[in-house]
Design an enzyme around this catalytic site. Structure first.
Site, PDB file in Angstrom:
ATOM      1  N   GLU A  82       0.824  -1.216   0.000  1.00  0.00           N
ATOM      2  CA  GLU A  82       0.000   0.000   0.000  1.00  0.00           C
ATOM      3  C   GLU A  82       0.856   1.262   0.000  1.00  0.00           C
ATOM      4  O   GLU A  82       1.184   1.810   1.051  1.00  0.00           O
ATOM      5  CB  GLU A  82      -0.937   0.018   1.211  1.00  0.00           C
ATOM      6  CG  GLU A  82      -1.872   1.235   1.199  1.00  0.00           C
ATOM      7  CD  GLU A  82      -2.774   1.324   2.422  1.00  0.00           C
ATOM      8  OE1 GLU A  82      -3.615   2.238   2.462  1.00  0.00           O
ATOM      9  OE2 GLU A  82      -2.631   0.490   3.335  1.00  0.00           O
ATOM     10  N   LYS A  92      -2.714  -1.917  -2.882  1.00  0.00           N
ATOM     11  CA  LYS A  92      -3.766  -1.022  -2.415  1.00  0.00           C
ATOM     12  C   LYS A  92      -3.339   0.400  -2.743  1.00  0.00           C
ATOM     13  O   LYS A  92      -2.343   0.895  -2.205  1.00  0.00           O
ATOM     14  CB  LYS A  92      -4.010  -1.197  -0.916  1.00  0.00           C
ATOM     15  CG  LYS A  92      -5.146  -0.344  -0.370  1.00  0.00           C
ATOM     16  CD  LYS A  92      -5.529  -0.744   1.051  1.00  0.00           C
ATOM     17  CE  LYS A  92      -6.627   0.154   1.600  1.00  0.00           C
ATOM     18  NZ  LYS A  92      -7.126  -0.275   2.918  1.00  0.00           N
TER      19      LYS A  92
END
Length: 295
Positions: free
Chosen positions: A176, A213
């Site tokens: 992420e 992400k």
């Protein structure tokens, strides 16, 4: 690694519910839920209250595998129970929802326009514990604040280096590298980030699979090349401070990109709501996010 869970994450429709607020973000999450700081006097009481909130979400009849693929848990949540089962077992055995664990220890100070992840000296121990608790994958967050090529290269390398450790331990990492939605040169940072992600995905051994992400991009379908890369199991989007309506609207224009929302998921929920009101709000929220995720 659970092959059934792997195939579910790879192929099924739905989105990821992010229930992983950490110590720094928990007070704000509780306040949004209608529980002020005066309602608890220490960290233990705070985490008990947020676990009750998360448990209520997980137990809701609206929170089902038909629309939710997976849920991201905070470490303390992993080691607490929902009913008489540990959280991951409750999710998978009772709901058919894949459990994922947040493993980062927060953000380092800003340097070269980015905040790397703090050192994780206990990662190996945590990964062993995660396997024992039947966790499928992990999530770790770092943040890009400026379109700084040096910083973005360093950040992505850190994410992939730790991601390989996580895969070798038998779990699937979610990488992420969040881009701050308020930065003035967001599109330029997105271009730099995409090139680095594709570089590292291409360098992975074929047996490695990662999830990513990412902040919803300014240019629609900007990350399709990343989404379609054979080493990317799934690419999901964080809400990043957008309201649920705005996040859904932006997400719906990005094909094959699915949600992994936290604040946008719990928006409108309140501790004082009746179960009927709570579950109705959950159903409406989940349905709207699901519809935005299946475009």
């Amino acid at each position: 690694m659970n092959i059934v869970q792997f195939e579910r994450m790879k192929k099924d429709d739905g989105f990821i519910a992010a229930l992983d607020q950490s110590g720094g973000s928990t007070p704000k999450a509780l306040e949004s839920y209608g529980i002020p700081k005066e309602a608890y006097s220490n960290e233990e009481e705070m985490f008990q209250l947020v676990h009750e909130m998360r448990s209520r979400i997980m137990k809701s009849p609206a929170f089902t595998k038909d629309r939710i693929l997976a849920a991201i848990l905070f470490e303390k949540t992993m080691n607490m129970k929902v009913g008489d089962k540990y959280s991951a077992d409750y999710l998978w055995e009772e709901k058919g929802i894949v459990p994922i664990l947040k493993v980062d220890q927060g953000l380092a100070d800003l340097e070269n326009g980015v905040q790397l992840m703090k050192p994780m000296p206990n990662l190996d121990t945590l990964l062993i514990q995660a396997e024992e608790r039947h966790i499928f994958g992990t999530k770790m967050r770092s943040v890009i604040k400026e379109a700084n090529e040096t910083g973005i290269k360093t950040l992505v390398k850190q994410q992939f280096d730790i991601g390989k450790i996580i895969w070798d331990a038998g779990l699937v990492p979610i990488i992420e590298p969040e881009i701050d939605i308020h930065m003035h040169d967001k599109e330029k940072a997105e271009e730099m980030l995409k090139q680095e992600l594709l570089h590292h995905l291409t360098q992975l051994d074929p047996e490695y699979q990662v999830m990513l992400k990412l902040t919803i991009p300014d240019v629609d379908d900007f990350y399709l090349e990343v989404i379609n890369h054979p080493s990317a199991l799934r690419v999901v989007a964080l809400s990043g401070g957008y309201s649920r309506n705005e996040a859904n609207e932006k997400l719906s224009r990005n094909h094959k990109l699915i949600a992994s929302f936290s604040r946008a998921l719990s928006e409108g929920l309140n501790a004082r709501q009746s179960d009927d009101a709570f579950n109705t709000m959950m159903d409406q929220s989940i349905q709207s996010i699901y519809e935005a995720s299946i475009t």
